[in-house]
Design an enzyme around this catalytic site. Structure first.
Site, short mmCIF file in Angstrom:
data_model
loop_
_atom_site.label_atom_id
_atom_site.label_comp_id
_atom_site.label_asym_id
_atom_site.label_seq_id
_atom_site.Cartn_x
_atom_site.Cartn_y
_atom_site.Cartn_z
CB ALA A 60 73.99 107.05 91.00
CE LYS A 68 77.33 96.31 73.65
NZ LYS A 68 77.00 97.19 74.29
CG ASN A 106 70.87 96.45 70.15
OD1 ASN A 106 69.81 96.68 69.40
ND2 ASN A 106 71.10 96.55 71.32
CG ASN A 143 68.97 93.64 71.62
OD1 ASN A 143 69.54 92.77 71.52
ND2 ASN A 143 69.36 94.46 72.49
P1 NAP Z 1 70.20 103.14 84.23
O1 NAP Z 1 70.40 102.01 85.34
O2 NAP Z 1 68.86 103.69 83.51
O3 NAP Z 1 71.02 104.40 84.70
C1 NAP Z 1 70.87 105.78 84.21
C2 NAP Z 1 71.25 106.66 85.37
O4 NAP Z 1 71.11 108.15 84.68
C3 NAP Z 1 69.93 106.70 86.00
O5 NAP Z 1 70.47 106.59 87.46
C4 NAP Z 1 69.40 108.07 85.82
O6 NAP Z 1 68.88 108.90 87.32
C5 NAP Z 1 70.54 108.91 85.38
N1 NAP Z 1 70.30 110.13 84.90
C6 NAP Z 1 69.56 110.25 83.78
N2 NAP Z 1 69.54 111.73 83.54
C7 NAP Z 1 70.26 112.31 84.53
C8 NAP Z 1 70.47 113.64 84.70
N3 NAP Z 1 70.02 114.72 83.85
N4 NAP Z 1 71.28 113.99 85.83
C9 NAP Z 1 71.70 113.01 86.82
N5 NAP Z 1 71.53 111.75 86.46
C10 NAP Z 1 70.88 111.44 85.46
O7 NAP Z 1 71.27 102.71 82.76
P2 NAP Z 1 72.14 102.05 82.59
O8 NAP Z 1 71.53 100.47 82.52
O9 NAP Z 1 73.46 102.16 83.53
O10 NAP Z 1 72.68 102.54 81.00
C11 NAP Z 1 73.33 103.41 80.74
C12 NAP Z 1 74.18 103.13 79.34
O11 NAP Z 1 74.98 102.32 79.33
C13 NAP Z 1 72.79 102.95 78.27
O12 NAP Z 1 73.26 103.62 77.17
C14 NAP Z 1 73.10 101.54 78.09
O13 NAP Z 1 72.66 101.05 77.06
C15 NAP Z 1 74.60 101.40 78.37
N6 NAP Z 1 74.99 99.90 78.78
C16 NAP Z 1 74.40 99.10 79.99
C17 NAP Z 1 74.64 98.08 80.28
C18 NAP Z 1 74.15 97.53 81.52
O14 NAP Z 1 74.53 96.36 81.77
N7 NAP Z 1 73.28 98.20 82.63
C19 NAP Z 1 75.79 97.48 79.47
C20 NAP Z 1 76.38 97.94 78.49
C21 NAP Z 1 75.91 99.29 78.07
P3 NAP Z 1 67.87 108.23 88.25
O15 NAP Z 1 68.01 107.13 88.78
O16 NAP Z 1 67.39 109.65 88.89
O17 NAP Z 1 66.64 108.10 87.02
#
Ligand code: NAP
Length: 308
Positions: free
Chosen positions: A9, A187, A191, A195
């Site tokens: 989440a 992509k 990156n 980046n």
């Molecule tokens: P994020 O905000 O760090 O969210 C990851 C979530 O995964 C955290 O809530 C974390 O929980 C949870 N998690 C990790 N291990 C877990 C487990 N074993 N069991 C249950 N929950 C677990 O990351 P995000 O930004 O959404 O990114 C996710 C992916 O999407 C990445 O690969 C990113 O590069 C890609 N992405 C993101 C975006 C963006 O705008 N954010 C855009 C394009 C692509 P906790 O909260 O408990 O730590």
């Protein structure tokens, strides 16, 4: 209608879960443990902020070890957490379950696919490349920061799933297609061109316009590597698109820059690290990319951050 189980989440997981719930699609959140479940209960739901409007959705959450079977799993963890997170719920997957992988970069998808349980019919791995943008402004609260697209597909070009209708209902932009790997490679290359340099130079994307020679040399090498790795279509017009992204996002800090600035682990192993390893595997010379990776690793270590 089967549940969408959203694993993680965080930013993207919350963005998908809230939009699905808003459309009346059944959703369950999977949190890592009872402490996170308690923290979630204290918040009273998952909040979405979109165009200045905040709305909280009381989506039922559960822990990894909940007994409920999973027919449709949206994996929304970071790339480095995806395999172990999916392994924790693998015994709950039903035969023929759909597993959607939202991770950026490459490498984590293969790792998850290889570790799925042996079922008949086997679980179906669906790769997603997302250009939507979201960030967390609080625990269990997400801000929808950038409109974009979600490209979906399978490595082995399967038929479009029936649940795409639910994405339509939820207003989640998406396109199902046969070229998902090409999109993920493209992509990844974008990156790698932008980046790491923004991290090493400590700058916004737009400042790379002053480093055109460095960017051009990297793009030339990236094109050669993509071609050598059997991804020639992902290389077409790469340099022009890199320039376009740099101009269009000139005022932004890249996601990797934001991770480093906020002391968070980066996804380097699934981005530049993956590309350098793929080049080496194919016997392709990539001296600039190898050097960039080494400089980035040194920089991360100097900041006290994981370099993998
Ligand atoms: P994020 O905000 O760090 O969210 C990851 C979530 O995964 C955290 O809530 C974390 O929980 C949870 N998690 C990790 N291990 C877990 C487990 N074993 N069991 C249950 N929950 C677990 O990351 P995000 O930004 O959404 O990114 C996710 C992916 O999407 C990445 O690969 C990113 O590069 C890609 N992405 C993101 C975006 C963006 O705008 N954010 C855009 C394009 C692509 P906790 O909260 O408990 O730590």
């Amino acid at each position: 209608m089967p549940f969408w189980h959203v694993l993680g989440a965080g930013s993207l997981g919350s963005l998908w879960a809230t939009r699905l719930a808003r459309a009346g699609v059944p959703v369950r959140l999977i949190l890592r443990d009872s402490a996170r479940l308690k923290a979630y209960a204290a918040k009273g739901g998952l909040t979405l902020s979109e165009q200045g409007q905040r709305q909280t959705f009381d989506i039922t959450a559960q822990t990894l070890d909940d007994p409920q079977p999973i027919q449709r799993l949206l994996v929304a963890c970071k790339a480095y957490d995806a395999q172990s997170a999916v392994a924790s719920v693998a015994s709950r997957l039903t035969p023929g379950a759909d597993v959607l992988l939202l991770q950026n970069g490459l490498g984590s998808q293969e790792a998850v696919a290889a570790s799925l349980p042996d079922l008949f019919p086997p679980p179906r791995c669906i790769f997603v490349s997302s250009t939507e943008g979201a960030f967390r402004d609080d625990d269990f609260s997400v801000v929808f920061a950038g409109q974009g697209a979600n490209w979906l597909g399978e490595a082995h070009q399967g038929l479009a799933p029936v649940w795409l209708d639910e994405l339509v209902a939820a207003d989640i932009p998406h396109q199902w297609g046969p070229d998902i790997l090409e999109r993920l490679w493209r992509k990844l290359a974008l990156n790698c061109a932008i980046n790491p340099l923004t991290v090493l130079h400590g700058c916004r994307n737009g400042e790379l316009q002053k480093r055109a020679a460095e960017v051009t040399a990297l793009c030339d090498e990236l094109v050669a590597v993509l071609e050598c790795c059997g991804q020639p279509k992902a290389a077409v017009g790469l340099h022009q698109q890199v320039d376009q992204v740099i101009r269009a996002t000139a005022a932004n800090y890249s996601s990797m820059h934001q991770d480093v600035a906020q002391g968070r682990r980066t996804e380097i192993s699934y981005l530049l690290g993956y590309l350098c390893a793929a080049a080496a595997r194919h016997g392709c010379q990539a001296p600039l990319l190898d050097q960039l990776r080494e400089r980035l690793i040194d920089h991360l270590k100097a900041q006290g951050l994981p370099s993998d």
